[in-house]
Scaffold this motif. Structure first.
Motif, PDB file in Angstrom:
ATOM      1  N   GLY A  80       0.817  -1.213   0.000  1.00 29.30           N
ATOM      2  CA  GLY A  80       0.000   0.000   0.000  1.00 29.30           C
ATOM      3  C   GLY A  80       0.848   1.259   0.000  1.00 29.30           C
ATOM      4  N   GLY A  81       2.021   1.201   0.653  1.00 29.54           N
ATOM      5  CA  GLY A  81       2.916   2.351   0.656  1.00 29.54           C
ATOM      6  C   GLY A  81       3.471   2.665  -0.714  1.00 29.54           C
ATOM      7  N   SER A  82       3.668   1.631  -1.549  1.00 32.29           N
ATOM      8  CA  SER A  82       4.176   1.886  -2.895  1.00 32.29           C
ATOM      9  C   SER A  82       3.194   2.731  -3.697  1.00 32.29           C
ATOM     10  CB  SER A  82       4.449   0.556  -3.612  1.00 32.29           C
ATOM     11  OG  SER A  82       3.234  -0.145  -3.846  1.00 32.29           O
ATOM     12  N   MET A  83       1.879   2.510  -3.475  1.00 32.45           N
ATOM     13  CA  MET A  83       0.889   3.348  -4.149  1.00 32.45           C
ATOM     14  C   MET A  83       0.963   4.784  -3.650  1.00 32.45           C
ATOM     15  SD  MET A  83      -2.478   0.889  -4.420  1.00 32.45           S
ATOM     16  CE  MET A  83      -2.589   0.562  -2.664  1.00 32.45           C
ATOM     17  N   ARG A  84       1.253   4.944  -2.368  1.00 32.52           N
ATOM     18  CA  ARG A  84       1.330   6.286  -1.807  1.00 32.52           C
ATOM     19  C   ARG A  84       2.567   7.029  -2.289  1.00 32.52           C
ATOM     20  NH1 ARG A  84      -1.931   3.287   0.731  1.00 32.52           N
ATOM     21  NH2 ARG A  84      -3.606   4.110   2.039  1.00 32.52           N
ATOM     22  N   VAL A  85       3.613   6.306  -2.625  1.00 30.99           N
ATOM     23  CA  VAL A  85       4.775   6.953  -3.241  1.00 30.99           C
ATOM     24  C   VAL A  85       4.364   7.567  -4.582  1.00 30.99           C
ATOM     25  CG1 VAL A  85       7.060   6.570  -4.227  1.00 30.99           C
ATOM     26  CG2 VAL A  85       6.449   5.503  -2.057  1.00 30.99           C
ATOM     27  N   GLY A  86       3.585   6.801  -5.355  1.00 32.67           N
ATOM     28  CA  GLY A  86       3.080   7.347  -6.618  1.00 32.67           C
ATOM     29  C   GLY A  86       2.153   8.520  -6.408  1.00 32.67           C
ATOM     30  N   ASN A  87       1.308   8.444  -5.357  1.00 34.27           N
ATOM     31  CA  ASN A  87       0.423   9.569  -5.051  1.00 34.27           C
ATOM     32  C   ASN A  87       1.183  10.803  -4.592  1.00 34.27           C
ATOM     33  OD1 ASN A  87      -1.798   7.987  -5.627  1.00 34.27           O
ATOM     34  ND2 ASN A  87      -2.105   7.358  -3.495  1.00 34.27           N
ATOM     35  N   LEU A  88       2.401  10.608  -4.106  1.00 31.92           N
ATOM     36  CA  LEU A  88       3.238  11.741  -3.700  1.00 31.92           C
ATOM     37  C   LEU A  88       3.977  12.334  -4.896  1.00 31.92           C
ATOM     38  CD1 LEU A  88       4.735  13.528  -1.623  1.00 31.92           C
ATOM     39  CD2 LEU A  88       6.341  11.627  -1.310  1.00 31.92           C
ATOM     40  N   VAL A  89       4.612  11.465  -5.673  1.00 29.92           N
ATOM     41  CA  VAL A  89       5.442  11.940  -6.785  1.00 29.92           C
ATOM     42  C   VAL A  89       4.574  12.493  -7.914  1.00 29.92           C
ATOM     43  CG1 VAL A  89       7.129  11.233  -8.527  1.00 29.92           C
ATOM     44  CG2 VAL A  89       7.290  10.339  -6.197  1.00 29.92           C
ATOM     45  N   GLY A  90       3.460  11.819  -8.210  1.00 29.98           N
ATOM     46  CA  GLY A  90       2.616  12.247  -9.325  1.00 29.98           C
ATOM     47  C   GLY A  90       2.097  13.663  -9.206  1.00 29.98           C
ATOM     48  N   PRO A  91       1.428  14.021  -8.100  1.00 29.16           N
ATOM     49  CA  PRO A  91       0.932  15.405  -7.996  1.00 29.16           C
ATOM     50  C   PRO A  91       2.038  16.456  -7.969  1.00 29.16           C
ATOM     51  CG  PRO A  91      -0.236  13.975  -6.475  1.00 29.16           C
ATOM     52  CD  PRO A  91       0.892  13.167  -7.029  1.00 29.16           C
ATOM     53  N   ILE A  92       3.203  16.111  -7.388  1.00 26.43           N
ATOM     54  CA  ILE A  92       4.297  17.086  -7.381  1.00 26.43           C
ATOM     55  C   ILE A  92       4.755  17.382  -8.804  1.00 26.43           C
ATOM     56  CG2 ILE A  92       6.710  17.444  -6.732  1.00 26.43           C
ATOM     57  CD1 ILE A  92       6.158  16.030  -4.137  1.00 26.43           C
ATOM     58  N   ILE A  93       4.965  16.328  -9.587  1.00 25.15           N
ATOM     59  CA  ILE A  93       5.364  16.533 -10.983  1.00 25.15           C
ATOM     60  C   ILE A  93       4.246  17.215 -11.766  1.00 25.15           C
ATOM     61  CG2 ILE A  93       6.026  15.349 -13.115  1.00 25.15           C
ATOM     62  CD1 ILE A  93       7.365  13.231 -11.434  1.00 25.15           C
ATOM     63  N   GLY A  94       2.986  16.812 -11.489  1.00 27.91           N
ATOM     64  CA  GLY A  94       1.865  17.442 -12.175  1.00 27.91           C
ATOM     65  C   GLY A  94       1.758  18.923 -11.873  1.00 27.91           C
ATOM     66  N   ALA A  95       1.994  19.305 -10.616  1.00 33.00           N
ATOM     67  CA  ALA A  95       1.950  20.728 -10.262  1.00 33.00           C
ATOM     68  C   ALA A  95       3.036  21.503 -10.997  1.00 33.00           C
ATOM     69  CB  ALA A  95       2.115  20.888  -8.751  1.00 33.00           C
ATOM     70  N   GLY A  96       4.242  20.922 -11.079  1.00 33.84           N
ATOM     71  CA  GLY A  96       5.322  21.599 -11.806  1.00 33.84           C
ATOM     72  C   GLY A  96       5.027  21.724 -13.287  1.00 33.84           C
ATOM     73  N   LEU A  97       4.442  20.683 -13.881  1.00 37.20           N
ATOM     74  CA  LEU A  97       4.113  20.732 -15.305  1.00 37.20           C
ATOM     75  C   LEU A  97       3.053  21.791 -15.595  1.00 37.20           C
ATOM     76  CD1 LEU A  97       4.016  16.912 -16.165  1.00 37.20           C
ATOM     77  CD2 LEU A  97       5.726  18.569 -16.908  1.00 37.20           C
ATOM     78  N   MET A  98       2.033  21.892 -14.722  1.00 40.42           N
ATOM     79  CA  MET A  98       0.957  22.852 -14.972  1.00 40.42           C
ATOM     80  C   MET A  98       1.405  24.292 -14.779  1.00 40.42           C
ATOM     81  SD  MET A  98      -2.530  21.038 -13.537  1.00 40.42           S
ATOM     82  CE  MET A  98      -1.845  20.539 -11.954  1.00 40.42           C
ATOM     83  N   LEU A  99       2.501  24.505 -14.028  1.00 40.26           N
ATOM     84  CA  LEU A  99       3.028  25.858 -13.892  1.00 40.26           C
ATOM     85  C   LEU A  99       3.759  26.318 -15.147  1.00 40.26           C
ATOM     86  CD1 LEU A  99       4.377  25.859 -10.218  1.00 40.26           C
ATOM     87  CD2 LEU A  99       2.393  27.101 -11.114  1.00 40.26           C
ATOM     88  N   VAL A 100       4.252  25.362 -15.942  1.00 47.05           N
ATOM     89  CA  VAL A 100       5.056  25.691 -17.125  1.00 47.05           C
ATOM     90  C   VAL A 100       4.290  25.416 -18.424  1.00 47.05           C
ATOM     91  CG1 VAL A 100       7.228  25.239 -18.335  1.00 47.05           C
ATOM     92  CG2 VAL A 100       7.153  25.174 -15.822  1.00 47.05           C
ATOM     93  N   PHE A 101       3.594  24.274 -18.473  1.00 45.51           N
ATOM     94  CA  PHE A 101       2.910  23.855 -19.694  1.00 45.51           C
ATOM     95  C   PHE A 101       1.398  23.853 -19.470  1.00 45.51           C
ATOM     96  CE2 PHE A 101       7.016  21.646 -19.531  1.00 45.51           C
ATOM     97  CZ  PHE A 101       7.605  22.134 -20.700  1.00 45.51           C
ATOM     98  N   PRO A 102       0.619  23.687 -20.567  1.00 43.70           N
ATOM     99  CA  PRO A 102      -0.833  23.531 -20.405  1.00 43.70           C
ATOM    100  C   PRO A 102      -1.161  22.219 -19.686  1.00 43.70           C
ATOM    101  CG  PRO A 102      -0.288  24.212 -22.635  1.00 43.70           C
ATOM    102  CD  PRO A 102       1.010  23.869 -21.974  1.00 43.70           C
ATOM    103  N   ILE A 103      -2.419  22.046 -19.372  1.00 47.07           N
ATOM    104  CA  ILE A 103      -2.828  20.895 -18.565  1.00 47.07           C
ATOM    105  C   ILE A 103      -2.666  19.571 -19.305  1.00 47.07           C
ATOM    106  CG2 ILE A 103      -5.255  20.920 -19.254  1.00 47.07           C
ATOM    107  CD1 ILE A 103      -5.947  20.405 -16.290  1.00 47.07           C
ATOM    108  N   TRP A 104      -2.587  19.596 -20.650  1.00 41.13           N
ATOM    109  CA  TRP A 104      -2.417  18.344 -21.389  1.00 41.13           C
ATOM    110  C   TRP A 104      -1.091  17.666 -21.071  1.00 41.13           C
ATOM    111  CZ3 TRP A 104       1.972  18.379 -24.192  1.00 41.13           C
ATOM    112  CH2 TRP A 104       2.448  19.596 -24.674  1.00 41.13           C
ATOM    113  N   SER A 105      -0.131  18.416 -20.549  1.00 34.17           N
ATOM    114  CA  SER A 105       1.167  17.825 -20.226  1.00 34.17           C
ATOM    115  C   SER A 105       1.053  16.752 -19.146  1.00 34.17           C
ATOM    116  CB  SER A 105       2.137  18.917 -19.773  1.00 34.17           C
ATOM    117  OG  SER A 105       1.643  19.593 -18.620  1.00 34.17           O
TER     118      SER A 105
END
Length: 357
Positions: A80-105
């Protein structure tokens, strides 16, 4: 031999599921601003649901097979912790992408992540060795070999009957009773990101702030999942489930009582503590109740409770919001969580899960 074959089948199923993620992500990225983008996004979400089920069932069955019962709770918590690692890394990268690129990134990133998953499964390190534990199909394999040998010695007058699927030796009353609480837990878990996003938008937060809040919650869950593993082993599964649901409820209540950024941080933190304590509790209980023969088949049935909660969570929230208000929808989710805690406490003796040791 059969266990290795089943693991290979699960690896192939996971690869197919990852390929669907890649296709859905790329299509959503290219059509994110098209006239029918909402329909495309809905179809992509519908495809992600069976993909998630294939992944969860495959890895849960493998861990339940290869791990001894004394370490099962820790292994499921780590899973279950491995899924939470993805839930941590994914939104962080997604937030960085949306600050630079459109939401399709973000959809492109999801497709790339699916491709990386396929490559990882193809590596030799991803092959799970046989630790010598008995596998769920071992008895069935031995029985089929014995039947074949008896038929061969009996001659041609008595041909061997086709092997029949073994009956699942399961305490179904316990499965249904604890499954109801699992449904309430999944309702709260599936409603959590939806509620965070809706409430964040209603109080005027930016998309990147909401994404970072989700990442903050996932990171906090990783910290408390170790305590959750200890509770599952030493205080029991019921105590873990009750603590998870009760703390979850407090997080939803805190969200509506403090409608600002500070309140969002506090409520997300409270829900992360509850969810972290319950990391892997659904998979652990499923493994506790599963039979040695036909375990993978049972886990497929057990997933119905989890999938029912995933479906009911956002659906009920949407219905309550449409009838009443967003505030009442958040409070209703907290009520569902505490109802699940009370239910499993009332029926704890009849369920008979591993307790204090």
């Amino acid at each position: 031999m059969r266990s290795h074959c089943s693991r290979r089948c699960r690896r192939e199923s996971s690869s197919t599921a990852s390929a669907i993620v890649i296709v859905a992500g790329i299509v959503a990225a290219f059509l994110w601003d098209a006239p029918g983008s909402l329909l495309v996004y809905t179809i992509a979400l519908m495809l992600f649901a069976p993909v998630s089920d294939v992944w969860n069932l495959a890895r849960q069955a493998v861990v339940a097979e290869v791990m001894p019962s004394a370490h099962l709770a820790k292994a499921m918590t780590a899973l279950g912790g491995s899924m939470r690692v993805g839930n941590l890394v994914g939104p962080i990268i997604g937030a960085g992408l949306m600050l630079v690129f459109p939401i399709w990134s973000v959809f492109v990133f999801a497709g790339v992540a699916g491709l990386l998953a396929i490559l990882v499964m193809a590596l030799p390190i991803a092959r799970i060795p046989d630790y010598g534990h008995s596998h769920p199909d071992a008895g069935a394999t031995t029985g089929s070999k014995t039947a074949s040998a008896d038929a061969a010695t009996a001659g041609t007058d008595s041909p061997a009957e086709p092997p029949r699927r073994a009956r699942l030796d399961v305490r179904w009353n316990a499965v249904v009773l604890v499954g109801i609480s699992i449904v309430t837990l999944t309702v709260a878990r599936s409603a959590q990101p939806v509620v965070i996003q809706l409430w964040g938008v209603s109080i005027g937060l930016h998309e990147s702030q909401i994404s970072l809040l989700i990442a903050f919650g996932a990171g906090l869950e990783l910290v408390f999942m170790f305590l959750g593993a200890y509770i599952k082993d030493h205080l029991g599964r019921v105590a873990t489930l009750v603590a998870c649901l009760t703390i979850f409820r407090a997080g939803f209540i805190a969200m509506v009582t403090m409608p600002n950024l500070v309140g969002m941080i506090v409520s997300v933190g409270i829900m992360a503590v509850g969810n972290g304590l319950g990391a892997g509790v659904n998979m652990t209980i499923g493994a506790d109740l599963s039979p040695r023969i036909g375990r993978a088949r049972f886990l497929g049935i057990w997933a119905i409770f989890n999938n029912g909660g995933k479906l009911a969570g956002p659906s009920v929230i949407a219905l309550v919001i449409a009838i009443a208000s967003l505030r009442f929808g958040v409070l209703f989710t907290g009520f569902v969580a505490i109802a699940g805690a009370v239910w499993v406490l009332v029926w704890a003796r009849q369920i008979g899960l591993p307790g204090r040791r």
